[in-house]
Write an enzyme that holds these catalytic residues in place. Structure first.
Site, PDB file in Angstrom:
ATOM      1  N   LYS A   1       0.844  -1.246   0.057  1.00 51.19           N
ATOM      2  CA  LYS A   1       0.031   0.077  -0.065  1.00 51.19           C
ATOM      3  C   LYS A   1       1.107   1.271  -0.100  1.00 51.19           C
ATOM      4  O   LYS A   1       1.380   1.669   0.868  1.00 51.19           O
ATOM      5  CB  LYS A   1      -0.970   0.006   1.147  1.00 51.19           C
TER       6      LYS A   1
ATOM      7  N   GLU B   1       9.826   2.028  10.674  1.00 49.30           N
ATOM      8  CA  GLU B   1      10.744   3.263  10.550  1.00 49.30           C
ATOM      9  C   GLU B   1       9.987   4.519  10.625  1.00 49.30           C
ATOM     10  O   GLU B   1       9.167   4.631   9.764  1.00 49.30           O
ATOM     11  CB  GLU B   1      11.654   3.040   9.083  1.00 49.30           C
TER      12      GLU B   1
ATOM     13  N   CYS C   1      13.935  11.128   5.584  1.00 50.95           N
ATOM     14  CA  CYS C   1      13.790  10.992   7.083  1.00 50.95           C
ATOM     15  C   CYS C   1      14.995  11.291   7.813  1.00 50.95           C
ATOM     16  O   CYS C   1      15.273  11.661   8.888  1.00 50.95           O
ATOM     17  CB  CYS C   1      13.348   9.716   7.416  1.00 50.95           C
TER      18      CYS C   1
ATOM     19  N   GLU D   1       9.603  17.193  14.159  1.00 52.30           N
ATOM     20  CA  GLU D   1       9.872  16.821  12.691  1.00 52.30           C
ATOM     21  C   GLU D   1       9.289  18.032  11.888  1.00 52.30           C
ATOM     22  O   GLU D   1       8.011  18.048  11.765  1.00 52.30           O
ATOM     23  CB  GLU D   1       9.705  15.270  12.265  1.00 52.30           C
TER      24      GLU D   1
HETATM   25  P1  NAP Z   1       2.572   8.976   6.747  1.00 48.83           P
HETATM   26  O1  NAP Z   1       1.465   9.968   6.932  1.00 48.83           O
HETATM   27  O2  NAP Z   1       2.742   8.405   8.146  1.00 48.83           O
HETATM   28  O3  NAP Z   1       1.933   7.797   5.839  1.00 48.83           O
HETATM   29  C1  NAP Z   1       3.038   6.708   5.320  1.00 48.83           C
HETATM   30  C2  NAP Z   1       1.922   5.741   5.026  1.00 48.83           C
HETATM   31  O4  NAP Z   1       1.234   5.051   5.974  1.00 48.83           O
HETATM   32  C3  NAP Z   1       1.193   6.050   3.715  1.00 48.83           C
HETATM   33  O5  NAP Z   1       1.083   4.914   2.909  1.00 48.83           O
HETATM   34  C4  NAP Z   1      -0.059   6.404   4.207  1.00 48.83           C
HETATM   35  O6  NAP Z   1      -1.130   6.317   3.437  1.00 48.83           O
HETATM   36  C5  NAP Z   1      -0.316   5.558   5.518  1.00 48.83           C
HETATM   37  N1  NAP Z   1      -1.179   5.740   6.588  1.00 48.83           N
HETATM   38  C6  NAP Z   1      -1.531   6.841   7.000  1.00 48.83           C
HETATM   39  N2  NAP Z   1      -2.476   6.709   7.917  1.00 48.83           N
HETATM   40  C7  NAP Z   1      -2.403   5.310   8.464  1.00 48.83           C
HETATM   41  C8  NAP Z   1      -3.088   4.481   9.333  1.00 48.83           C
HETATM   42  N3  NAP Z   1      -4.061   5.258  10.248  1.00 48.83           N
HETATM   43  N4  NAP Z   1      -3.079   3.164   9.271  1.00 48.83           N
HETATM   44  C9  NAP Z   1      -2.009   2.632   8.470  1.00 48.83           C
HETATM   45  N5  NAP Z   1      -1.425   3.388   7.405  1.00 48.83           N
HETATM   46  C10 NAP Z   1      -1.556   4.711   7.408  1.00 48.83           C
HETATM   47  O7  NAP Z   1       4.170   9.368   6.510  1.00 48.83           O
HETATM   48  P2  NAP Z   1       4.394  10.340   5.108  1.00 48.83           P
HETATM   49  O8  NAP Z   1       3.907  11.679   5.238  1.00 48.83           O
HETATM   50  O9  NAP Z   1       3.901   9.401   3.826  1.00 48.83           O
HETATM   51  O10 NAP Z   1       5.893  10.351   5.149  1.00 48.83           O
HETATM   52  C11 NAP Z   1       6.751  11.076   5.956  1.00 48.83           C
HETATM   53  C12 NAP Z   1       7.243  10.562   7.405  1.00 48.83           C
HETATM   54  O11 NAP Z   1       7.741   9.337   7.033  1.00 48.83           O
HETATM   55  C13 NAP Z   1       8.054  11.500   8.006  1.00 48.83           C
HETATM   56  O12 NAP Z   1       7.858  11.345   9.245  1.00 48.83           O
HETATM   57  C14 NAP Z   1       9.514  10.722   7.690  1.00 48.83           C
HETATM   58  O13 NAP Z   1      10.068  11.003   8.710  1.00 48.83           O
HETATM   59  C15 NAP Z   1       9.178   9.284   7.694  1.00 48.83           C
HETATM   60  N6  NAP Z   1       9.896   8.305   6.894  1.00 48.83           N
HETATM   61  C16 NAP Z   1      10.778   7.688   7.747  1.00 48.83           C
HETATM   62  C17 NAP Z   1      11.709   6.834   7.217  1.00 48.83           C
HETATM   63  C18 NAP Z   1      12.773   5.892   8.181  1.00 48.83           C
HETATM   64  O14 NAP Z   1      13.209   5.156   7.414  1.00 48.83           O
HETATM   65  N7  NAP Z   1      12.772   6.202   9.209  1.00 48.83           N
HETATM   66  C19 NAP Z   1      11.913   6.894   5.688  1.00 48.83           C
HETATM   67  C20 NAP Z   1      11.021   7.667   5.026  1.00 48.83           C
HETATM   68  C21 NAP Z   1      10.073   8.518   5.686  1.00 48.83           C
HETATM   69  P3  NAP Z   1      -1.974   7.710   2.884  1.00 48.83           P
HETATM   70  O15 NAP Z   1      -0.684   8.216   2.147  1.00 48.83           O
HETATM   71  O16 NAP Z   1      -2.819   7.323   2.110  1.00 48.83           O
HETATM   72  O17 NAP Z   1      -2.095   8.483   3.943  1.00 48.83           O
END
Ligand code: NAP
Length: 503
Positions: free
Chosen positions: A184, A259, A293, A395
């Site tokens: 997903k 992560e 990230c 962040e």
């Molecule tokens: P996000 O809003 O947490 O979304 C990540 C994924 O989770 C998306 O596919 C999203 O779908 C899905 N999602 C959203 N709400 C959910 C729920 N309630 N239950 C299950 N899945 C759900 O993060 P993002 O904005 O895409 O990415 C940015 C974040 O990722 C930042 O905090 C960054 O630091 C972190 N990140 C961490 C790493 C690492 O390796 N530590 C690497 C890259 C990014 P939708 O898009 O449909 O909402």
């Protein structure tokens, strides 16, 4: 097999889900648009999947598991090797699409695809490795060994900032070990994720082994995390969403690998090569518009060199060119969408109100000429930031970084460790003792010496401590642990009952 995408000339692509070996619209047929953050144009339309679609995808993955787990691992490796070769031939086309859908500059988009290529080759080779151990027994005529065993259906939930690399970090190790997958992707980048799946299908992944669906993370995520036939959830995204996933998976004791967010720091010591440090800071703070990230959003500087470093950094930051990532002159692309643009601007306003922080440059949404149609934020530097301020703790995920002056090395380490995150940190110093103390004492999954906070490679573990992760790691050998169970096997060829610890 039906087609993954349809596109009329000069029209956005219409992508489909991939379930049980077929490209399908969502149950109910609804779609949502995916926009180019540099221009506001629609890149494609993707299915608004429903709970029913998730259930179908999980059932398909579950049904495909017995045959896939028994497919010889070298054979699985051949498919991944083929996927790597197709990725190589389609690298430029995918990179351009990635820039259009996600915004990062083309050179970085090529890096995103290259990371998937590297991971495909690395994991393909695991088809002929995935070593276990043979271990001596305390009893005569008894043989012991360990083997890896797949878990079953792996749900992989991925973010938009590395829309091809991060799915590859999860899908390739999952598949090589014999798991089946439901992927997903983030709703901001469904089109390029569909291309990634298309490549795996072309490489020969059998029907049901890899399933793909797009749509709202909340509803689909809940079904994936609570479905009894999902054995493990591998998630990369924000810490808040990760905590929710953790809670949803807990009752069924699903394995979860997470992560999450970061508040990464670069430490600049008085003996550092300042020009090198400035290169590292600019790349780490403003590369990918600060949406990595591992982006450096805190620069912790010894007071003695604070004025010199600040003026060098300011001069460089002011010259950075904002623009469409497809333009070769662009150094900083757009941020992902309007709500992220607003969030970044709100943080900048918070920073300006917070006691003593000085806005040194940037601090505005860029709306000149053609940039007005996109989501552009000026590269922003704050000076004289104190470690407890919100802009130094939370962040922001945009091109904003905070300079924090400190007295000495010990204070630098204390400040660096003083957030809830622990993903990536770096130190610039020519003193080998300080470098080794930093490597030992920084609470961070990744530590760099005389380099910025970004620069991971697929053959080492990737992930963070504290609220960045939950102890699992993507990439490297450790990702094999995420996607397999260890089985210990005992063969007694003594012909009699032998009792460990007793006989
Ligand atoms: P996000 O809003 O947490 O979304 C990540 C994924 O989770 C998306 O596919 C999203 O779908 C899905 N999602 C959203 N709400 C959910 C729920 N309630 N239950 C299950 N899945 C759900 O993060 P993002 O904005 O895409 O990415 C940015 C974040 O990722 C930042 O905090 C960054 O630091 C972190 N990140 C961490 C790493 C690492 O390796 N530590 C690497 C890259 C990014 P939708 O898009 O449909 O909402």
């Amino acid at each position: 097999m039906s087609q993954p995408m349809s596109q009329k000339k000069n029209q956005p692509e219409i992508i489909r889900n991939f379930i049980g070996g077929k490209w399908l619209p969502a149950d109910g047929g609804k779609t949502f648009p995916s926009y180019n953050p540099a221009t506001g144009e629609v890149v494609g339309h993707a299915p608004v999947s429903t709970v029913r679609d998730v259930e179908k995808a999980v059932e398909a993955a579950h049904a495909a598991f017995p045959a896939w787990r028994q497919t010889p691992a070298p054979k699985r490796g051949e498919i991944l090797f083929k996927a790597a070769e197709i990725l190589v031939t389609r690298k430029e086309e995918l990179a351009r699409l990635l820039t259009q859908e996600m915004g990062k500059v083309l050179a970085e988009a090529r890096g995103d695809i290259q990371e998937a290529i590297d991971m495909a080759y690395y994991m393909a080779a695991e088809g002929r490795r995935s070593f276990g151990q043979t271990v001596p027994s305390e009893l005569a005529n008894k043989f012991m060994m360990t083997v890896r065993s797949p878990l079953g259906v792996a749900a992989c939930i991925t973010p938009w900032n590395f829309p091809v690399a991060i799915p590859s970090w999860k899908v390739f190790p999952a598949l090589i070990l014999g798991n089946t997958v439901v992927l997903k992707p983030a709703s901001d980048t469904p089109v390029v994720a569909a291309k990634f799946v298309e490549i795996l299908v072309e490489a020969g992944v059998p029907a049901g082994v890899l399933n793909f669906l797009t749509g709202p993370g909340g509803a689909l995520g809940k079904t994936l995390c609570t479905h009894p036939k999902v054995a493990l959830v591998s998630f990369t995204g924000s810490t808040d969403v990760g905590k929710g996933i953790n809670a949803m998976c807990a009752p069924s004791l699903k394995r979860i690998s997470m992560e999450m967010g970061g508040k990464n720091a670069i430490l600049v010591m008085a003996d550092a090569d300042l020009d090198l440090a400035v290169d590292g800071i600019v790349w780490s703070a403003f590369g990918t518009s600060g949406q990595r990230c591992t982006a450096a959003s805190r620069i912790i500087v010894e007071r003695g060199i604070y004025p010199a470093l600040t003026s060098k950094l300011l001069a460089r930051t002011r010259k950075l060119r904002l623009g469409n990532g497809l333009d070769p002159k662009t150094e900083v692309g757009p941020v992902i969408n309007r709500s992220q643009l607003q969030k970044i601007h709100e943080y900048v306003q918070i920073g300006q109100k917070e006691d003593r922080a000085k806005l040194l440059c940037g601090g505005q949404i860029e709306a000149k000429g053609p940039l007005a149609k996109g989501c552009f934020y000026q590269p922003t530097l704050f000076g004289d930031v104190r470690p407890e301020m919100r802009i130094a703790q939370e962040e922001i995920f945009g091109p904003v970084t905070a300079l924090i002056p400190v007295r000495d090395f010990d204070e630098a380490i204390r400040v660096a460790n003083g957030t809830r995150y622990g993903l990536s940190m770096s130190i610039f110093s020519k003193d080998v003792n300080k470098a080794f103390r930093a490597m030992r004492d920084l609470e961070s999954g990744l530590v760099y010496v005389n380099a910025g906070t970004i620069g991971a490679e697929v053959q080492v573990p990737f992930g963070g401590m504290k609220e960045t992760g939950n102890g699992h790691r993507d990439a490297g050998q450790s990702s094999l642990d995420t996607f397999s169970e260890w089985k210990s096997l005992f063969v007694d060829f003594s012909g009699r009952l032998q009792r460990a610890q007793i006989d």
